[in-house]
Design a protein around this motif. Structure first.
Motif, PDB file in Angstrom:
ATOM      1  N   ARG A  45       0.856  -1.200   0.000  1.00 46.98           N
ATOM      2  CA  ARG A  45       0.000   0.000   0.000  1.00 46.98           C
ATOM      3  C   ARG A  45       0.886   1.242   0.000  1.00 46.98           C
ATOM      4  O   ARG A  45       1.853   1.321   0.759  1.00 46.98           O
ATOM      5  N   TYR A  97      -4.044   7.102   2.470  1.00 45.75           N
ATOM      6  CA  TYR A  97      -3.530   6.616   1.190  1.00 45.75           C
ATOM      7  C   TYR A  97      -2.972   7.751   0.342  1.00 45.75           C
ATOM      8  O   TYR A  97      -3.463   8.895   0.385  1.00 45.75           O
ATOM      9  N   ASP A 101      -1.457   5.006  -5.137  1.00 48.64           N
ATOM     10  CA  ASP A 101      -1.831   3.645  -4.765  1.00 48.64           C
ATOM     11  C   ASP A 101      -2.840   3.082  -5.770  1.00 48.64           C
ATOM     12  O   ASP A 101      -3.681   3.823  -6.294  1.00 48.64           O
ATOM     13  N   ARG A 103      -5.464   1.234  -5.403  1.00 49.03           N
ATOM     14  CA  ARG A 103      -6.778   0.795  -4.912  1.00 49.03           C
ATOM     15  C   ARG A 103      -7.945   1.329  -5.732  1.00 49.03           C
ATOM     16  O   ARG A 103      -9.072   0.834  -5.617  1.00 49.03           O
TER      17      ARG A 103
END
Length: 474
Positions: A45, A97, A101, A103
Motif C-alpha cells: 500500500r 492513502y 496507490d 486501490r
C-alpha cells in the motif's frame, strides 16, 4: 522592520518552509527549513506518514524562532486529491492513502454506474483521473466501509495539518475543487452528487475561500515552537498558489506549473464544462477570487525524478539536462500521460519497455533516458498549448513556466522550439510565493491580485527562451 509571513509548501517529493516579507516594494524569500517527502510502501500500500509530516511542519516552525524571525501568520499548501477522515474523537481511524496507490483501479466504472461520466463532468468540470478524491472515497465505500461509517469529518491534507495547529476545522475551496465533488457555479460542495454516491454528506464542511483566517496556534503548539501566530488559508492546492504567482498582472497568459506534475493551462472567469473540454481531458480547478484554472495534468518531472532515484541520485538535475543535451539526437518519444508511468516498479525499465512496444530505439544510457523524457514533455506541452488555444479561441504569445521546473533550461528551450513560442521561466518558488501573497492580501500589505502579480514581476528574475528558428532569423 518588515512583517514576516511563513509559507509551508509541501510537495509530493519535498517540503520547505519559506519566510516572506515586503521591503521597498519587493518581495523577499528566505528558506528556513527543507525536508524530504515520499509515499511509503507498507505491505504493497502506498501511504502518507502524516505524523512525520506534521512533525516536520513543527520542526520548520521552530527554526523561525531560532533565527528570531517570527511570522505574523502562516499557511500550508500541499498537492491535491489526498485526504483524511476523522472520527468522533477527531482521530484518523485508518491509513492515509497516497494518490499513486492502485486501490482505485476500476473504481471509475463503479462511479459511472451511479452517474454517467459526461454528466459528472458537466456538473463538476473536473477531468477524469483514476486517483481523484471521488474515486478514492468510492474505494473507501467499497473496500473500507467500516472506516467510512466512523467518519465524522472529511479534510484535505492542508486543512488537516492546520486543524492540528489550531484545533479549528476548515475546508479550503481550491483544494476542495480537486475532489471532483464541488459545484463550479456555487463554489460549494455538490451535496446532491455526494448523496447520489452514497457518501456521508455531514462529514463535508462548507468550503472557505483563500484569505480566510482559521485561528491562532493552540497553546501547546505555540509553546513547542516558541511563538504564536495566525493561521490563514492560502490557495492550499499547490498549483493554485503557484498560478497566483504568475508574473502577468492581467493573468491572460498560458502557464505551466512545473514540478512533480506539469499543470498547463490558462485562467478563466467561468468554468468550461463542455463536452469538447471533457473529451480533451481538461479540468476546471478553483483559483483565487473564484477564478478557474482551465488546465491539463501532464506527468511532469516525476519521470526524471524517478530515473534519478533509480540511479541512486548520482546525478544532479543540471547534470541530467547536460547529459540529455549530449544525447539530443536520440529519436524515441513516449506518451508522458500514459498510466504506465504513474507508479511503475522501475521508471527506467518502463520507458525502455514502452519504446520496445512501439518499435522505437531503446534508450540505454541515462543521457538517452533523460533525452526521451525531456523531448516527450516538450512535445506534450506544445500539443496541449494548441488544444488550449483551440478550446478558448484565444492566441497566446508566450508560455510562462513557474515552479521548480522553470530552472530546467534545456527543457525550457525544447518547449519554446516545440511550441514555437517565447517561454518566460520563473519564479522557481512560485507556490511559496503564492502562499505568501494570499497572507499578504489578507493582511492588507498587498492591495489585490493584480498588484500582487506586479510585485512578483518586480521582485524575481524571469529568463526568456526564444525558439531557435526565431534566433536563426535574427
Amino acid at each position: 522592520m518588515c512583517s514576516y509571513y511563513l509559507a509551508v509548501d509541501i510537495g509530493a517529493s519535498s517540503g520547505r518552509h519559506m519566510l516572506g516579507c515586503k521591503k521597498d516594494g519587493k518581495l523577499y524569500l528566505e528558506e528556513v527549513y527543507r525536508f524530504e517527502n515520499r509515499m511509503e510502501n507498507r505491505d504493497g500500500r502506498l501511504l502518507w506518514d502524516t505524523k512525520r509530516l506534521f512533525a516536520e511542519i513543527l520542526n520548520g516552525m521552530k527554526k523561525c524562532a531560532e533565527i528570531g524571525k517570527i511570522p505574523v501568520s502562516m499557511s500550508i499548501d500541499t498537492w491535491a486529491v489526498d485526504y483524511v477522515l476523522l472520527d468522533e474523537s477527531d482521530e484518523v481511524p485508518g491509513d492515509t492513502y497516497g494518490y499513486r496507490d492502485g486501490r482505485t483501479r476500476g473504481i471509475e466504472e463503479e462511479v459511472y454506474r451511479l452517474i454517467p461520466e459526461a454528466e459528472l463532468y458537466a456538473r463538476t468540470g473536473i477531468q477524469r483521473q483514476s486517483f481523484n478524491t471521488i474515486y478514492q472515497l468510492m474505494a473507501d465505500r467499497l473496500q473500507r466501509p467500516e472506516l467510512l461509517s466512523k467518519a465524522r469529518t472529511f479534510l484535505m491534507l492542508p486543512d488537516y495539518f492546520q486543524f492540528l495547529l489550531t484545533g479549528k476545522k476548515c475546508s479550503e475551496y481550491t483544494n476542495g475543487t480537486s475532489t471532483q465533488l464541488a459545484d463550479p457555479r456555487t463554489f460549494q460542495w455538490d451535496m446532491e452528487l455526494i448523496r447520489l454516491l452514497g457518501l456521508p454528506e455531514e462529514m463535508f464542511l462548507p468550503l472557505q475561500m483563500p484569505g480566510t483566517e482559521v485561528g491562532m496556534l493552540k497553546e501547546c503548539v505555540a509553546k513547542e515552537v516558541g511563538f504564536n501566530c495566525k493561521v490563514v488559508l492560502c490557495a492550499s492546492h499547490d498549483t493554485a498558489s503557484a498560478v497566483m504567482a504568475m508574473p502577468a498582472a492581467d493573468g491572460k497568459a498560458l502557464y505551466i506549473s512545473s514540478g512533480t506534475w506539469s499543470l498547463m493551462g490558462v485562467e478563466l472567469t467561468e468554468a468550461d464544462c463542455s463536452e469538447e473540454s471533457r473529451r480533451a481531458n481538461f479540468t476546471n480547478e478553483g483559483g483565487y477570487e473564484h477564478r478557474f484554472r482551465y488546465l491539463k495534468n501532464i506527468m511532469g518531472l516525476w519521470m526524471i525524478q524517478s530515473v534519478r532515484h533509480e540511479y541512486e541520485d548520482a546525478y544532479s538535475f543540471a547534470e541530467l539536462c547536460s547529459l540529455a543535451e549530449q544525447a539530443d539526437n536520440f529519436p524515441s518519444r513516449v506518451d508522458v500521460s500514459d498510466d504506465c508511468f504513474l507508479a511503475p516498479e522501475s521508471m527506467t525499465e518502463e520507458i525502455r519497455s514502452y519504446c520496445r512496444r512501439t518499435g522505437q530505439l531503446v534508450p540505454e544510457t541515462v543521457g538517452e533516458l533523460a533525452c526521451v523524457i525531456y523531448h516527450s514533455l516538450a512535445e506534450c506541452y506544445a500539443k496541449t498549448e494548441r488544444e488550449i488555444e483551440r478550446n478558448t479561441g484565444t492566441h497566446y504569445d508566450a508560455i510562462h513556466i513557474i515552479g521548480g521546473g522553470s530552472n530546467a533550461a534545456y527543457l525550457n528551450q525544447l518547449t519554446a522550439d516545440a511550441a514555437g513560442k517565447k517561454v518566460c521561466a520563473g519564479p522557481g518558488e512560485a507556490t511559496a510565493i503564492g502562499n505568501i501573497m494570499a497572507q499578504m492580501l489578507h493582511s492588507g500589505e498587498l492591495k489585490n491580485l493584480s498588484d500582487a502579480r506586479k510585485c512578483v514581476f518586480a521582485s524575481f528574475d524571469v529568463r526568456v527562451f526564444v525558439p531557435e528558428k526565431e534566433k536563426a532569423a535574427q
